[in-house]
Design an enzyme around this catalytic site. Structure first.
Site, PDB file in Angstrom:
ATOM      1  N   GLU A   1     -51.582  82.728 -45.503  1.00 18.63           N
ATOM      2  CA  GLU A   1     -52.731  82.023 -46.094  1.00 18.63           C
ATOM      3  C   GLU A   1     -52.287  80.838 -46.951  1.00 18.63           C
ATOM      4  O   GLU A   1     -52.796  80.622 -48.062  1.00 18.63           O
ATOM      5  CB  GLU A   1     -53.581  82.999 -46.920  1.00 18.63           C
ATOM      6  CG  GLU A   1     -54.181  84.112 -46.078  1.00 18.63           C
ATOM      7  CD  GLU A   1     -55.025  85.092 -46.883  1.00 18.63           C
ATOM      8  OE1 GLU A   1     -55.209  84.864 -48.099  1.00 18.63           O
ATOM      9  OE2 GLU A   1     -55.496  86.073 -46.307  1.00 18.63           O
TER      10      GLU A   1
ATOM     11  N   GLU B   1     -53.819  90.248 -40.580  1.00 20.07           N
ATOM     12  CA  GLU B   1     -54.277  90.957 -41.777  1.00 20.07           C
ATOM     13  C   GLU B   1     -55.736  91.300 -41.558  1.00 20.07           C
ATOM     14  O   GLU B   1     -56.550  90.409 -41.280  1.00 20.07           O
ATOM     15  CB  GLU B   1     -54.084  90.090 -43.017  1.00 20.07           C
ATOM     16  CG  GLU B   1     -54.362  90.798 -44.333  1.00 20.07           C
ATOM     17  CD  GLU B   1     -53.981  89.917 -45.522  1.00 20.07           C
ATOM     18  OE1 GLU B   1     -52.860  89.355 -45.499  1.00 20.07           O
ATOM     19  OE2 GLU B   1     -54.800  89.770 -46.447  1.00 20.07           O
TER      20      GLU B   1
END
Length: 831
Positions: free
Chosen positions: A435, A511
């Site tokens: 991220e 994720e």
């Protein structure tokens, strides 16, 4: 054969040995000081008043907890926040900020006529490590998660005098998004070799399966590349024996080569009919390499590896050894709950044992380099691994995060990780980041390409991914298109779009889920909710609550079932971890640990564990019912009952009265329920739910029906008055090595052994014999009891006590007591 072995032994004894490799763990006789004393780098410094510690060591885990530690007034942009707010407990509420010094001494043999090299290897030190030997700084390594090494031959004493090793570490405020730990929290190795020797992490093994004919069984071509230090221009002979999983030699090779231009020494061998590594069959081989100059043995080096193939095929997915499979994985942070960041092999084994029983077959190291002990255990226990080094690249998430070092250190950190673990069979994929804000920059793809190219250069055998959460950005700017495998964090509803727009034609759930729950806590009514919060700082165990950016597990189960190009998932998270207490991260003290875990901070499974087990464990039956059945004051009110099972259907009974049969819906049935307005339409594919049950004290019983006509049943009873404590150990016997651990579950029960679901008694512990009390935890993310103190409150009727062995064998007695309850005593053996 005996005669040949004897002759070989005599020949080996006759060979001159210049300097065999020795390796020592520097674990004991360290001293520690919290604060900055620059003079501590010098040999003559007096550290006699410092605290005596052993390594690995985490200076902050003993607390105390406090809301004032590392308060962060920030906007968490990766969570979609645009305005700053005060984050309490974001890094665990533990005092990890500041400077700490460690010192120890070691003695080397007096110098001989033959040159010796001395190297220090640090598996991890948090963080910004300055290492001094006899007063001289020998290395600075900023990243606390990575392993690093330094040759200290020129700094150590050659006359047998003691050498002083000093290490200065510093953690800055706002340097992390979770509890990172503090101190020399992983092992330190002292290695001595001859002048010419195999470099640190100096071997690279690649394997390739082939068949000599269509009907022949497969063989494995094994290529071993050995990098040798101080060998330029030297003619050397390498003799390598490969040992099979049973320890017997399966092949060997001896070559003589002249080392030139820094190229490695290359050997090629063939293993006939190899036993392939997989999570179900974690077969390991060992290459033992002996380095000779003329007839003199210079070095012996062992490399453990596995033989297996990995392929990613567009539209078809991930293949291991030619067989398609989907990752049934979890993400894990590096802390070990009440033990903190200090590495412990027994604690890691306990975590992996629980995950293995759940059916988990893969681990993502989030978001950091792992401890070598974890990778070794995944090799031997059978877990595929995605290794991920970074949570930041060149753009900041945290004010004092890794972005400060990225330009200078990223390649060095990557190379260390890749060379350290590229021989490990469990490692099947690299991730270059998580991220990262860079993903949305115009030139972010260049940084991703830079990191991916390092992976391909150092290890051309494994694919590369990155955990991306900004789907719009990465689909438009080319960031996702250039990765070997596009990995998406959440956004399960956009997988089909990504699949159709990207050239790879596969999608990984790098994720997933971020479902939140507290073990044993159930909020009524049971309904789907994003970002739900409550006055008690808990989340519902019905597994219907999640963060706004995520979803319940059912979405990811459906993607895995419906799309062959979806190659699996890594759930956030396998275990609760210290820090990031979402949804209680903003002005929500005393919450200080996450509730994302399938298993809580005390290593106790939540209900969600059995939901995953019902789909992922393909060998054992699962039948789990929730919630508890002790609801005083709720008589006649609705208390939904959920059942997690691998069976297709089950019948529920309340005090002997049938509540009907429920079956798992097909995809088509679920879609029909959606059209009819059922908010739990998707859950009906993977759970059995009776949503209109009226509470009456007594018992609930579920009977699961299997296609072969067999049945299983589960009963939960209403609890009576609290009566006594129960102790249940994960193992009856532990190793007498001073490091092994027993995890003991403590339960508050009534006279019949029924769990008291709201019990919060303060339980005190005494340990006698060949062991000691190490820590306790109860899984409550808002509990401030200190882990190392031998008394702890129960939460939802349970807690965990951890007992550590001594170095002497014998019996260990654990006594647990609480006011108003009959105490419990448990005896363990240490051998």
């Amino acid at each position: 054969m005996k005669r040949i072995i004897l002759l070989s032994f005599l020949v080996a004894m006759a060979l001159p040995v210049l300097s065999e490799r020795t390796e020592t763990l520097l674990r004991s006789n360290w001293c520690f000081y919290r604060g900055d004393l620059p003079a501590a780098s010098q040999s003559a410094f007096d550290d006699s008043q410092w605290e005596s510690v052993s390594i690995p060591h985490d200076w902050a885990i003993r607390g105390p907890f406090g809301s004032e530690f590392d308060l962060q007034n920030v906007a968490v942009t990766q969570n979609g926040e645009t305005e700053a707010s005060l984050k309490t407990g974001r890094t665990g509420g533990l005092p990890y900020i500041g400077v700490g010094w460690y010192r120890t001494s070691f003695v080397l043999p007096a110098a001989s006529e033959t040159p010796r090299r001395t190297t220090l290897v640090f598996d991890g030190a948090m963080s910004e490590a300055h290492v001094f030997v006899n007063g001289q700084e020998v290395i600075f390594w900023p990243y606390g998660y990575n392993s690093f090494y330094v040759d200290v031959t020129e700094q150590v004493h050659k006359d047998g005098a003691p050498n002083t090793l000093a290490v200065r570490l510093e953690n800055h405020p706002e340097s992390s998004r979770w509890y990172c730990g503090a101190g020399i929290y992983r092992n330190v190795h002292l290695i001595q070799t001859s002048d010419i020797h195999v470099a640190v992490w100096g071997t690279q093994i690649t394997t390739q399966l082939f068949r000599a004919g269509a009907a022949a069984s497969p063989s494995a071509s094994v290529t071993l590349r050995t990098s040798l230090d101080n060998a330029e221009g030297k003619s050397l002979r390498l003799h390598t024996v490969i040992l099979g999983p049973d320890g017997r030699a399966v092949c060997e090779k001896e070559n003589t080569q002249t080392i030139a231009h820094g190229h490695p020494f290359v050997q090629n061998m063939v293993v006939e009919s190899p036993q392939l590594w997989s999570p179900e069959t974690p077969y390991l081989y060992k290459a033992v390499t002996r380095v000779f100059q003329d007839e003199t043995l210079l070095d012996t080096y062992s490399t453990v590896f596995g033989i297996r193939t990995i392929d990613v095929i567009p539209d078809r997915g991930f293949f291991l050894n030619g067989q398609p499979r989907k990752f049934q994985g979890v993400c894990n942070h590096h802390d070990l709950g009440p033990l903190g960041a200090a590495i412990n092999r027994a604690a890691l084994r306990r975590q992996l044992t629980l995950l293995k029983d759940m059916g988990c077959d893969a681990i993502r190291t989030s978001h950091n380099m792992p401890a070598p002990e974890l990778v070794e255990l995944c090799d031997s226990m059978g877990f595929m691994m995605m290794l991920e080094p970074f949570d930041e690249w060149d753009r900041a998430k945290c004010r004092n995060g890794y972005h400060r070092f990225f330009a200078e250190w990223a390649e060095k950190d990557m190379v260390n990780m890749l060379r350290h673990y590229r021989n490990n069979a469990s490692v099947v994929m690299w991730s270059v980041g998580n991220e990262v804000p860079t993903q949305c920059s115009a030139d972010g793809y260049k940084v991703a390409r830079f990191l991916q190219d390092i992976c391909h250069r150092e290890d051309p055998t494994r694919p590369v991914t990155c955990g991306m959460d900004q789907v719009d950005c990465v689909l438009k700017n080319g960031f996702a298109a250039q990765l070997d495998i596009p990995g998406f964090n959440y956004r399960a509803h956009r997988y089909e779009e990504a699949y159709s727009r990207l050239p790879q034609n596969v999608v990984l759930g790098s994720e997933t889920s971020s479902t939140v729950s507290s073990r044993g806590v159930y909020k009524l009514p049971a309904r789907l909710r994003a970002g739900a919060t409550y006055p008690d700082h808990q989340c519902s165990g019905y597994d219907l609550e999640y963060c706004w950016w995520s979803n319940t597990p059912d979405h990811d189960f459906a993607n895995a079932e419906d799309f062959p190009w979806e190659i699996g998932q890594f759930v956030w998270t396998g275990f609760d971890y210290l820090g990031e207490p979402s949804p209680y991260d903003t002005k929500a003290w005393p919450s200080h640990s996450s509730v994302f875990g399938i298993i809580d901070l005390a290593s106790l499974p939540k209900d969600r564990y059995y939901l995953y087990r019902s789909l992922w464990n393909h060998t054992d039956r699962t039948l789990h019912m929730l919630p508890h059945w002790t609801w005083p004051g709720h008589e006649g009110q609705t208390v939904p009952i959920f059942v997690y099972t691998d069976a297709p259907e089950a019948e529920l009974f309340v005090n002997g009265k049938s509540q009907g049969v429920q079956h798992k819906h097909t995809r088509e049935e679920a879609l029909a329920a959606k059209e009819a307005g059922d908010s739990l339409w998707l859950q009906r594919r993977f759970r059995l739910m009776w949503n209109d049950v009226k509470y009456e004290p007594g018992e609930i019983r579920v009977v699961a029906h299997y296609p072969d006509g067999s049945r299983s049943e589960k009963v939960i009873k209403t609890a009576g008055a609290p009566h006594h404590l129960e102790l249940v150990a994960d193992r009856p016997c532990i190793a007498a090595d001073g490091e092994d651990l027993a995890y003991v579950t403590v339960r508050v029960v009534d006279k019949d052994g029924t769990l008291i679901p709201d019990a919060a008694n303060l339980v005190s512990f005494k340990v006698k014999g060949a062991g000691s009390f190490r820590a306790a935890a109860n899984g409550d993310a808002s509990n401030l009891d200190l882990f190392h103190v031998s008394k702890h409150h129960a939460f939802a009727g349970q807690l965990t006590a951890i007992v550590q062995s001594s170095s002497q064998p014998g019996s260990i007695t654990l006594e647990a007591s609480a006011k108003g309850l009959k105490k419990a005593v448990l005896t363990l053996e240490s051998r």
